[in-house]
Design a protein around this motif. Structure first.
Motif, PDB file in Angstrom:
ATOM      1  N   TYR A 110       0.822  -1.209   0.000  1.00  0.00           N
ATOM      2  CA  TYR A 110       0.000   0.000   0.000  1.00  0.00           C
ATOM      3  C   TYR A 110       0.860   1.266   0.000  1.00  0.00           C
ATOM      4  O   TYR A 110       0.449   2.295  -0.537  1.00  0.00           O
ATOM      5  CB  TYR A 110      -0.982  -0.012   1.177  1.00  0.00           C
ATOM      6  CG  TYR A 110      -2.122  -0.965   0.932  1.00  0.00           C
ATOM      7  CD1 TYR A 110      -3.077  -0.691  -0.044  1.00  0.00           C
ATOM      8  CD2 TYR A 110      -2.231  -2.141   1.647  1.00  0.00           C
ATOM      9  CE1 TYR A 110      -4.109  -1.570  -0.304  1.00  0.00           C
ATOM     10  CE2 TYR A 110      -3.261  -3.031   1.406  1.00  0.00           C
ATOM     11  CZ  TYR A 110      -4.198  -2.732   0.433  1.00  0.00           C
ATOM     12  OH  TYR A 110      -5.229  -3.608   0.175  1.00  0.00           O
ATOM     13  N   GLY A 111       2.048   1.201   0.568  1.00  0.00           N
ATOM     14  CA  GLY A 111       2.963   2.335   0.516  1.00  0.00           C
ATOM     15  C   GLY A 111       3.376   2.634  -0.917  1.00  0.00           C
ATOM     16  O   GLY A 111       3.459   3.797  -1.322  1.00  0.00           O
ATOM     17  N   PHE A 114       0.577   4.330  -2.540  1.00  0.00           N
ATOM     18  CA  PHE A 114       0.507   5.700  -2.039  1.00  0.00           C
ATOM     19  C   PHE A 114       1.522   6.589  -2.757  1.00  0.00           C
ATOM     20  O   PHE A 114       1.228   7.745  -3.078  1.00  0.00           O
ATOM     21  CB  PHE A 114       0.731   5.694  -0.526  1.00  0.00           C
ATOM     22  CG  PHE A 114       0.276   6.921   0.183  1.00  0.00           C
ATOM     23  CD1 PHE A 114      -1.039   7.360   0.100  1.00  0.00           C
ATOM     24  CD2 PHE A 114       1.161   7.648   0.950  1.00  0.00           C
ATOM     25  CE1 PHE A 114      -1.466   8.495   0.772  1.00  0.00           C
ATOM     26  CE2 PHE A 114       0.758   8.786   1.628  1.00  0.00           C
ATOM     27  CZ  PHE A 114      -0.559   9.207   1.533  1.00  0.00           C
ATOM     28  N   PHE A 117       0.098   7.379  -6.065  1.00  0.00           N
ATOM     29  CA  PHE A 117      -0.992   8.342  -5.909  1.00  0.00           C
ATOM     30  C   PHE A 117      -0.454   9.764  -5.746  1.00  0.00           C
ATOM     31  O   PHE A 117      -1.024  10.714  -6.285  1.00  0.00           O
ATOM     32  CB  PHE A 117      -1.841   7.941  -4.697  1.00  0.00           C
ATOM     33  CG  PHE A 117      -2.872   8.957  -4.319  1.00  0.00           C
ATOM     34  CD1 PHE A 117      -4.015   9.134  -5.071  1.00  0.00           C
ATOM     35  CD2 PHE A 117      -2.694   9.751  -3.191  1.00  0.00           C
ATOM     36  CE1 PHE A 117      -4.963  10.076  -4.718  1.00  0.00           C
ATOM     37  CE2 PHE A 117      -3.631  10.697  -2.826  1.00  0.00           C
ATOM     38  CZ  PHE A 117      -4.775  10.861  -3.594  1.00  0.00           C
ATOM     39  N   GLY A 118       0.637   9.922  -5.003  1.00  0.00           N
ATOM     40  CA  GLY A 118       1.155  11.255  -4.731  1.00  0.00           C
ATOM     41  C   GLY A 118       2.145  11.769  -5.741  1.00  0.00           C
ATOM     42  O   GLY A 118       2.594  12.922  -5.639  1.00  0.00           O
ATOM     43  N   ARG A 130       5.037  14.718  -4.372  1.00  0.00           N
ATOM     44  CA  ARG A 130       4.779  14.166  -3.039  1.00  0.00           C
ATOM     45  C   ARG A 130       5.162  12.695  -2.949  1.00  0.00           C
ATOM     46  O   ARG A 130       5.403  12.179  -1.866  1.00  0.00           O
ATOM     47  CB  ARG A 130       3.310  14.327  -2.664  1.00  0.00           C
ATOM     48  CG  ARG A 130       2.957  15.735  -2.336  1.00  0.00           C
ATOM     49  CD  ARG A 130       1.511  15.848  -1.906  1.00  0.00           C
ATOM     50  NE  ARG A 130       1.197  17.243  -1.752  1.00  0.00           N
ATOM     51  CZ  ARG A 130       0.665  17.755  -0.669  1.00  0.00           C
ATOM     52  NH1 ARG A 130       0.347  16.977   0.325  1.00  0.00           N
ATOM     53  NH2 ARG A 130       0.414  19.036  -0.602  1.00  0.00           N
ATOM     54  N   GLY A 131       5.235  12.043  -4.060  1.00  0.00           N
ATOM     55  CA  GLY A 131       5.638  10.640  -4.068  1.00  0.00           C
ATOM     56  C   GLY A 131       7.046  10.428  -3.534  1.00  0.00           C
ATOM     57  O   GLY A 131       7.363   9.372  -3.000  1.00  0.00           O
ATOM     58  N   TYR A 134       6.868  10.227   0.185  1.00  0.00           N
ATOM     59  CA  TYR A 134       6.052   9.045   0.481  1.00  0.00           C
ATOM     60  C   TYR A 134       6.840   7.753   0.302  1.00  0.00           C
ATOM     61  O   TYR A 134       6.438   6.709   0.792  1.00  0.00           O
ATOM     62  CB  TYR A 134       4.812   8.996  -0.405  1.00  0.00           C
ATOM     63  CG  TYR A 134       3.801  10.098  -0.176  1.00  0.00           C
ATOM     64  CD1 TYR A 134       3.857  10.930   0.933  1.00  0.00           C
ATOM     65  CD2 TYR A 134       2.770  10.306  -1.089  1.00  0.00           C
ATOM     66  CE1 TYR A 134       2.917  11.938   1.120  1.00  0.00           C
ATOM     67  CE2 TYR A 134       1.827  11.311  -0.898  1.00  0.00           C
ATOM     68  CZ  TYR A 134       1.905  12.117   0.204  1.00  0.00           C
ATOM     69  OH  TYR A 134       0.976  13.098   0.400  1.00  0.00           O
ATOM     70  N   ILE A 137       7.626   5.138   3.174  1.00  0.00           N
ATOM     71  CA  ILE A 137       6.767   4.029   3.607  1.00  0.00           C
ATOM     72  C   ILE A 137       7.227   2.705   2.994  1.00  0.00           C
ATOM     73  O   ILE A 137       7.567   1.777   3.732  1.00  0.00           O
ATOM     74  CB  ILE A 137       5.285   4.322   3.290  1.00  0.00           C
ATOM     75  CG1 ILE A 137       4.845   5.600   4.001  1.00  0.00           C
ATOM     76  CG2 ILE A 137       4.402   3.133   3.689  1.00  0.00           C
ATOM     77  CD1 ILE A 137       3.512   6.143   3.524  1.00  0.00           C
TER      78      ILE A 137
END
Length: 169
Positions: A110-111, A114, A117-118, A130-131, A134, A137
């Protein structure tokens, strides 16, 4: 922590590299915050990106250091049952290892989602994707899984001895 005879050279190198990474991250946070405080109070101006970058680095350091904390017995543990019922020690420790592996595997998966997504959103001060922050994670989860895989057998066999500092209980 004293080195185990079961630790391979590659494992020692990996662990030391992880320690150096954490030290570099903490040094960078210190330098950025120090420079920002010095600039703010001595020169009357602050570095616009300092708080954001320091925060991202601290989060990365926490995620990247979780595997080391696990290896060194620095994570919170409830071991009352292990102490009172020694016959359950191995099955409970294997259960804990499997539960941690499952959780970190999900965090890795999921990280990574994420991060994706970012990736096309920007941070406020640095305008970077933003990735990038992120990534802490999935990278941290992957490091944790490697540490867990490298020392799980020793932990279950009760050859794992946490390195407690004076006064730690």
């Amino acid at each position: 922590m004293p080195e185990s005879r079961d630790e391979s050279r590659a494992e020692r190198i990996f662990t030391e590299a992880n320690r150096v990474l954490i030290a570099l991250v903490l040094a960078a946070v210190f330098l950025i915050v120090f420079a920002n405080v010095l600039g703010r109070y001595a020169l009357g101006t602050s570095i616009p990106w300092a708080e954001e970058v320091a925060r991202h680095l601290m989060v990365f350091g926490a995620f990247a250091g979780a595997g080391l904390a696990l290896r060194e017995g620095k994570l919170v543990a409830i071991d009352v049952l292990l102490e009172r019922v020694p016959a359950l020690r191995r099955p409970l420790r294997w259960g804990a290892v499997l539960l941690m592996a499952a959780f970190m595997g999900l965090l890795l998966w999921y990280g990574a989602m994420f991060v994706g997504f970012g990736w096309n959103k920007e941070t406020m001060a640095t305008q970077m994707p933003r990735g990038i922050p992120y990534l802490a994670i999935p990278v941290g989860a992957a490091l944790f899984l490697v540490h867990l895989a490298l020392f799980a057998r020793r932990y279950v066999r009760a050859e794992f001895a946490p390195d407690h500092a004076e006064g730690d209980d």
